[in-house]
Design a protein around this motif. Structure first.
Motif, PDB file in Angstrom:
ATOM      1  N   PHE A 256       0.842  -1.276  -0.045  1.00 30.11           N
ATOM      2  CA  PHE A 256       0.024   0.020  -0.102  1.00 30.11           C
ATOM      3  C   PHE A 256       0.656   1.329   0.146  1.00 30.11           C
ATOM      4  CE2 PHE A 256      -3.843  -2.316   2.329  1.00 30.11           C
ATOM      5  CZ  PHE A 256      -4.225  -2.685   1.170  1.00 30.11           C
TER       6      PHE A 256
ATOM      7  N   VAL B 281      -3.476   2.227  -2.136  1.00 26.99           N
ATOM      8  CA  VAL B 281      -4.452   1.237  -1.961  1.00 26.99           C
ATOM      9  C   VAL B 281      -5.309   0.905  -3.044  1.00 26.99           C
ATOM     10  CG1 VAL B 281      -6.576   0.907  -0.668  1.00 26.99           C
ATOM     11  CG2 VAL B 281      -4.663   2.299   0.562  1.00 26.99           C
TER      12      VAL B 281
ATOM     13  N   PHE C 215      -7.783  -3.302   4.781  1.00 30.78           N
ATOM     14  CA  PHE C 215      -7.289  -2.001   4.971  1.00 30.78           C
ATOM     15  C   PHE C 215      -7.711  -1.405   6.313  1.00 30.78           C
ATOM     16  CE2 PHE C 215      -7.574   2.719   4.874  1.00 30.78           C
ATOM     17  CZ  PHE C 215      -6.465   3.240   4.148  1.00 30.78           C
TER      18      PHE C 215
ATOM     19  N   CYS D  91      -4.815   7.992   0.073  1.00 27.89           N
ATOM     20  CA  CYS D  91      -5.687   7.061  -0.402  1.00 27.89           C
ATOM     21  C   CYS D  91      -6.693   7.965  -0.945  1.00 27.89           C
ATOM     22  CB  CYS D  91      -6.388   6.568   1.021  1.00 27.89           C
ATOM     23  SG  CYS D  91      -7.669   5.074   0.514  1.00 27.89           S
TER      24      CYS D  91
ATOM     25  N   TYR E 193     -10.421   7.947  -1.623  1.00 32.49           N
ATOM     26  CA  TYR E 193     -11.528   7.036  -0.829  1.00 32.49           C
ATOM     27  C   TYR E 193     -12.716   6.941  -1.921  1.00 32.49           C
ATOM     28  CZ  TYR E 193      -8.823   7.683   3.403  1.00 32.49           C
ATOM     29  OH  TYR E 193      -7.940   7.364   4.228  1.00 32.49           O
TER      30      TYR E 193
ATOM     31  N   MET F 120     -13.652   2.349  -0.574  1.00 31.92           N
ATOM     32  CA  MET F 120     -13.148   2.639   0.684  1.00 31.92           C
ATOM     33  C   MET F 120     -14.036   3.696   1.408  1.00 31.92           C
ATOM     34  SD  MET F 120     -10.076   1.473   0.859  1.00 31.92           S
ATOM     35  CE  MET F 120     -10.217   0.027   0.071  1.00 31.92           C
TER      36      MET F 120
END
Length: 212
Positions: A23, A28, A58, A115, A117, A121
């Protein structure tokens, strides 16, 4: 042959460690479970034994390292200490020193900052929002106590102080983690906190008594 609990936990730790490395390197969204399995030296089936999907993996990694607010509020906020602002300032400064020394914490927070999102996520984003709301409520209580005790400058409200502190910490850590760690996080962070909390603190008149 059935695996022992210790062997299963060892495999889980290997998967988490591999996920952290991949990651951090690829992000990710750019990482597949096959890549994590290869890095960990396990099968994809072994990952599914421990984690439902990449989001679940995660989240497990996310839970490995508490966020700044979680560490801050773990100390003395609920005590009857007379200087509430000093308690909060000291706790945050200690957390910055911990971050500056802890490479795993640095990697995981960097992964979180980078990340994307997206829909996959959103569960992680919801978890972050819940945690931030919980810790903000605790800090609101701390600054409210400072106000009650005559310690908080009249130009600040507890809510505005918490928001400013949050934005300062987010900017400080983002700058340090994502742009080359070009300054001494612990030393400069504490100095920034000192200046910010000086603006929070009410200057007492001579002979004025601070409520206990």
């Amino acid at each position: 042959m059935r695996r022992t609990k210790a062997e299963a936990e060892e495999t889980r730790r290997k998967i988490l460690s591999a996920a952290e490395r991949v990651f951090y390197k690829k992000g990710v969204s750019g990482t597949t479970l096959e890549e994590i399995a290869s890095e960990a030296g396990v099968t994809r089936g072994a990952i599914y034994w421990h984690f439902a999907n990449k989001t679940d993996l995660f989240l497990a990694l996310y839970d490995e390292v508490p966020l700044p607010q979680e560490d801050m509020v773990a100390r003395d906020i609920e005590t009857e200490a007379s200087d509430t602002l000093a308690i909060v300032e000291s706790a945050i400064g200690d957390w910055l020193e911990m971050l500056a020394k802890d490479e795993q914490r640095q990697r995981i927070l960097t992964i979180m900052l980078r990340c994307d999102y997206d829909d996959e996520m959103l569960t992680v984003l919801d978890r972050q929002k819940q945690m931030e709301e919980r810790h903000s409520a605790m800090l609101d209580l701390a600054f409210a106590r400072a106000l009650e005790r005559g310690q908080l400058q009249e130009s600040w409200t507890p809510a505005s102080a918490v928001r400013t502190l949050h934005w300062m910490m987010l900017g400080l850590c983002t700058e340090w983690l994502l742009f080359g760690r070009r300054f001494d996080l612990a030393a400069e962070g504490r100095e920034t906190l000192r200046r910010l909390f000086a603006s929070f603190r009410r200057v007492q008149e001579k002979n004025e008594q601070v409520p206990a």
